[in-house]
Design an enzyme around this catalytic site. Structure first.
Site, mmCIF file in Angstrom:
data_model
loop_
_atom_site.group_PDB
_atom_site.id
_atom_site.type_symbol
_atom_site.label_atom_id
_atom_site.label_comp_id
_atom_site.label_asym_id
_atom_site.label_seq_id
_atom_site.Cartn_x
_atom_site.Cartn_y
_atom_site.Cartn_z
ATOM 1 N N GLY A 56 -0.534 11.594 -0.596
ATOM 2 C CA GLY A 56 -0.115 12.307 -1.894
ATOM 3 C C GLY A 56 1.794 12.205 -1.600
ATOM 4 O O GLY A 56 2.512 12.171 -2.759
ATOM 5 N N ASP A 57 2.147 12.356 -0.492
ATOM 6 C CA ASP A 57 3.440 11.661 0.091
ATOM 7 C C ASP A 57 4.033 10.809 -0.689
ATOM 8 O O ASP A 57 5.265 10.741 -1.185
ATOM 9 C CB ASP A 57 4.072 12.281 0.768
ATOM 10 C CG ASP A 57 3.171 13.963 1.125
ATOM 11 O OD1 ASP A 57 3.147 15.341 0.633
ATOM 12 O OD2 ASP A 57 2.763 14.349 2.006
#
Length: 310
Positions: free
Chosen positions: A252-253
């Site tokens: 997600g990052d």
């Protein structure tokens, strides 16, 4: 340049065990220690992709010194505010095909330290195009702290990407960030909806948000299935290439890093979604968290499909 904000960073310690035995001594010979926190994962991926990036946030104690040394060793530009408290550790124990995490709450930020950060932020932001704030707020900061940072960015004409959850996200939305990227669980909690499962559920949730707030990009990540995005009155669905995931933690990052790079390069919505999904997938095939192989970027972007949803 892209500015990343990590207000509650950590030294991430990854222990790999064949099995975990409770109430016994467990010896570990496979240990990975990294400069962690969602914002620093974003920072690392942006730097690996060759984009100019500067990291800021709070660092304190010997743990903070470890992170600072890692950033220096990797030639990552940073302007962190030194605090009296000790930067936290976050421990992940991988065992029996499972992952058990122990996350320290982290230090308490004083009013003086928060004010120093704000003043430093006002200066740094003059030299950047995109700001990315990721992760939780440390103890001592009001839930509206991200909202304050977004307001400052908006006043200076900077594009602000907010990747957080809970009350910090709810308060941040009031300042109309440029892009948000909740997953389905974060979105359901934000809107107090029991469950979001289908694409239609996602679209309805996005429709509600866009009626309430003036947000340029609303993107809901779907894990390995990609993402649904909204921009300029259109819904899009992005589908990444199929891969064998090794470590999805940090994907997600990495997705946020891809979005930030695309926005900094003024790419169109389709290319922006391609970048985000491609970068998230690139992280999933690596053992390290918040890491990509630069040589694979172009091929993964090419293999990511984006289409308009009706």
């Amino acid at each position: 340049m892209i500015l990343t904000i990590t207000l509650n960073p950590s030294v991430d310690i990854n222990y790999k065990l064949d099995s975990l035995h409770l109430n016994e001594v467990n010896r570990c010979y496979r240990v990975i220690k990294t400069a962690g926190g969602k914002g620093l994962n974003v920072t690392r991926v942006i730097q690996l992709a060759g984009e100019n990036v500067c990291a800021t946030g709070f660092l304190g104690g010997t743990t903070g010194e470890f992170i600072e040394n890692v950033l220096n060793e990797n030639n990552i530009n940073h302007q962190f505010i030194k605090i009296q408290g000790e930067t936290r550790h976050c421990i992940a124990i991988l065992h029996n095909g499972k992952q058990t995490e122990i996350l320290e709450a982290g230090p308490c930020i004083t009013e003086e330290e928060a004010s120093t950060f704000i003043e430093n932020y006002k200066n740094i932001i003059n030299n950047v195009d995109v700001v990315v704030a990721s992760g939780s707020l440390p103890i001592g900061l009001d839930s509206s702290f991200y909202q304050k940072l977004i307001n400052i960015a908006n006043e200076k004409g900077k594009k602000f990407i907010l990747d957080t959850s809970g009350e910090a996200l709810g308060e941040g939305l009031k300042a109309n960030p440029y892009l948000i990227k909740p997953n389905k669980d974060e979105l359901s909690k934000l809107l107090n909806i029991e469950k979001i499962t289908t694409i239609q559920d996602v679209k309805e949730a996005i429709n509600y948000l866009k009626e309430q707030f003036d947000i340029e990009y609303i993107i809901v990540s779907l894990g390995e299935k990609g993402a649904v995005g909204f921009h300029g009155g259109k819904f899009y669905i992005a589908t990444p290439p199929k891969v064998r995931a090794v470590n999805p933690v940090g994907s997600g990052d990495s997705m946020v890093a891809g979005f930030a790079i695309a926005i900094a390069r003024n790419l169109d919505p389709i290319e922006t979604l391609k970048y985000g999904c491609a970068f998230g997938t690139l992280n999933a095939i690596e053992e390290k968290t918040g890491y990509i192989q630069p040589k694979l970027i172009n091929s993964f972007i090419t293999e990511t499909e984006v289409s308009v949803l009706t």
